[in-house]
Motif scaffolding. Structure first.
Motif, PDB file in Angstrom:
ATOM      1  N   ILE A 146       0.844  -1.211   0.000  1.00  0.00           N
ATOM      2  CA  ILE A 146       0.000   0.000   0.000  1.00  0.00           C
ATOM      3  C   ILE A 146       0.875   1.256   0.000  1.00  0.00           C
ATOM      4  CG2 ILE A 146      -0.378   0.342   2.492  1.00  0.00           C
ATOM      5  CD1 ILE A 146      -3.160   0.556  -0.060  1.00  0.00           C
ATOM      6  N   TYR A 147       2.034   1.187   0.628  1.00  0.00           N
ATOM      7  CA  TYR A 147       2.963   2.322   0.614  1.00  0.00           C
ATOM      8  C   TYR A 147       3.397   2.627  -0.816  1.00  0.00           C
ATOM      9  CZ  TYR A 147       7.290   4.940   1.053  1.00  0.00           C
ATOM     10  OH  TYR A 147       8.273   5.880   0.893  1.00  0.00           O
ATOM     11  N   ARG A 177      -5.524  -9.593  -3.407  1.00  0.00           N
ATOM     12  CA  ARG A 177      -5.127 -10.924  -2.949  1.00  0.00           C
ATOM     13  C   ARG A 177      -4.783 -10.894  -1.458  1.00  0.00           C
ATOM     14  NH1 ARG A 177      -0.322 -14.615  -5.510  1.00  0.00           N
ATOM     15  NH2 ARG A 177      -1.948 -15.865  -6.464  1.00  0.00           N
ATOM     16  N   ILE A 178      -4.065  -9.877  -1.042  1.00  0.00           N
ATOM     17  CA  ILE A 178      -3.694  -9.773   0.365  1.00  0.00           C
ATOM     18  C   ILE A 178      -4.940  -9.562   1.227  1.00  0.00           C
ATOM     19  CG2 ILE A 178      -2.388  -8.435   2.067  1.00  0.00           C
ATOM     20  CD1 ILE A 178      -0.394  -7.783  -0.199  1.00  0.00           C
ATOM     21  N   GLN A 179      -5.863  -8.734   0.773  1.00  0.00           N
ATOM     22  CA  GLN A 179      -7.097  -8.502   1.525  1.00  0.00           C
ATOM     23  C   GLN A 179      -7.912  -9.792   1.643  1.00  0.00           C
ATOM     24  OE1 GLN A 179      -8.731  -5.350  -0.846  1.00  0.00           O
ATOM     25  NE2 GLN A 179      -7.631  -3.742   0.264  1.00  0.00           N
ATOM     26  N   THR A 180      -7.984 -10.551   0.560  1.00  0.00           N
ATOM     27  CA  THR A 180      -8.698 -11.825   0.588  1.00  0.00           C
ATOM     28  C   THR A 180      -8.040 -12.790   1.572  1.00  0.00           C
ATOM     29  OG1 THR A 180      -9.378 -11.522  -1.710  1.00  0.00           O
ATOM     30  CG2 THR A 180      -9.482 -13.763  -0.833  1.00  0.00           C
ATOM     31  N   ILE A 206      -0.730  -3.460  -9.076  1.00  0.00           N
ATOM     32  CA  ILE A 206      -0.766  -3.389  -7.613  1.00  0.00           C
ATOM     33  C   ILE A 206      -2.164  -3.647  -7.055  1.00  0.00           C
ATOM     34  CG2 ILE A 206      -0.347  -1.899  -5.620  1.00  0.00           C
ATOM     35  CD1 ILE A 206       2.019  -0.770  -7.123  1.00  0.00           C
ATOM     36  N   GLN A 207      -3.205  -3.186  -7.704  1.00  0.00           N
ATOM     37  CA  GLN A 207      -4.565  -3.428  -7.207  1.00  0.00           C
ATOM     38  C   GLN A 207      -4.861  -4.929  -7.068  1.00  0.00           C
ATOM     39  OE1 GLN A 207      -5.214  -0.355  -5.742  1.00  0.00           O
ATOM     40  NE2 GLN A 207      -7.298  -1.018  -6.086  1.00  0.00           N
ATOM     41  N   LEU A 242       3.031   5.633  -5.986  1.00  0.00           N
ATOM     42  CA  LEU A 242       2.809   5.615  -7.429  1.00  0.00           C
ATOM     43  C   LEU A 242       1.575   6.425  -7.816  1.00  0.00           C
ATOM     44  CD1 LEU A 242       3.626   1.900  -8.210  1.00  0.00           C
ATOM     45  CD2 LEU A 242       4.773   3.859  -9.229  1.00  0.00           C
ATOM     46  N   TYR A 243       0.522   6.330  -7.044  1.00  0.00           N
ATOM     47  CA  TYR A 243      -0.746   6.959  -7.414  1.00  0.00           C
ATOM     48  C   TYR A 243      -0.757   8.466  -7.186  1.00  0.00           C
ATOM     49  CZ  TYR A 243      -5.670   6.994  -8.542  1.00  0.00           C
ATOM     50  OH  TYR A 243      -6.858   7.213  -9.153  1.00  0.00           O
TER      51      TYR A 243
END
Length: 166
Positions: A95-96, A143-146, A137-138, A101-102
């Motif tokens: 997320i960092y 995947r990490i959230q799941t 990245i999304q 990037l965003y």
């Protein structure tokens, strides 16, 4: 056509695109980019090694011969906390980089913590970075959230089972 990052004043190691490449090639953070089976295997290894650490603690509270179910719940529950912490660490790292990037500007340090600057990204760099976030990245963050939600559901189920047996 010139390289759009050639006039970027941000030091190479602090440029978000380079932070992304470093993160994806790192030993730990690269796990999320593996095939699903290999990713789960890595997390299972974290669980197994942490089970080795938590089993003696669970055995001290619930002797295996006398309370096998309680021992198992405690050992696996303690082990899953370590897996959850590893998952949180994965999420925080990705997320960092996603936020770097965003964002429309990049905060960077020229020579130390006391002289930070902001550099406004060019439209080309901003577009490239946002496409990278959308397509690379999304899905990683999803995947990490799941993974984390699955761990959370498992922990809640185990706690619910614990409440039922007592």
């Amino acid at each position: 056509m010139s390289n759009p990052t050639s006039f970027c004043p941000v030091p190479k190691e602090q440029q978000p695109i380079n932070e992304y490449q470093e993160l994806q090639s790192s030993w730990f953070f690269g796990w999320v980019k593996l095939a699903p089976g290999k990713y789960i295997t890595k997390l299972l290894w974290v669980g197994i090694w942490s089970l080795i650490a938590t089993a003696p603690l669970a055995a001290a509270s619930f002797p295996i011969a006398k309370y096998p179910i309680q021992f198992g719940i405690c050992a696996i529950g303690g082990s899953s906390i370590f897996v959850a912490l590893a998952t949180v660490r994965l999420y925080l790292g990705w997320i960092y980089v996603k936020n770097r990037l965003y964002g429309e500007s990049i905060f960077y340090e020229e020579s130390g913590w006391y002289d930070g600057q902001n550099w406004l990204k060019t439209p080309e760099i901003l577009t490239r970075d946002r496409l990278l976030v959308s397509y690379e990245i999304q899905p990683i963050l999803k995947r990490i959230q799941t993974t984390f939600l699955t761990l959370l559901a498992t922990m809640v189920s185990v706690i619910g089972y614990w409440v039922i047996i007592y």
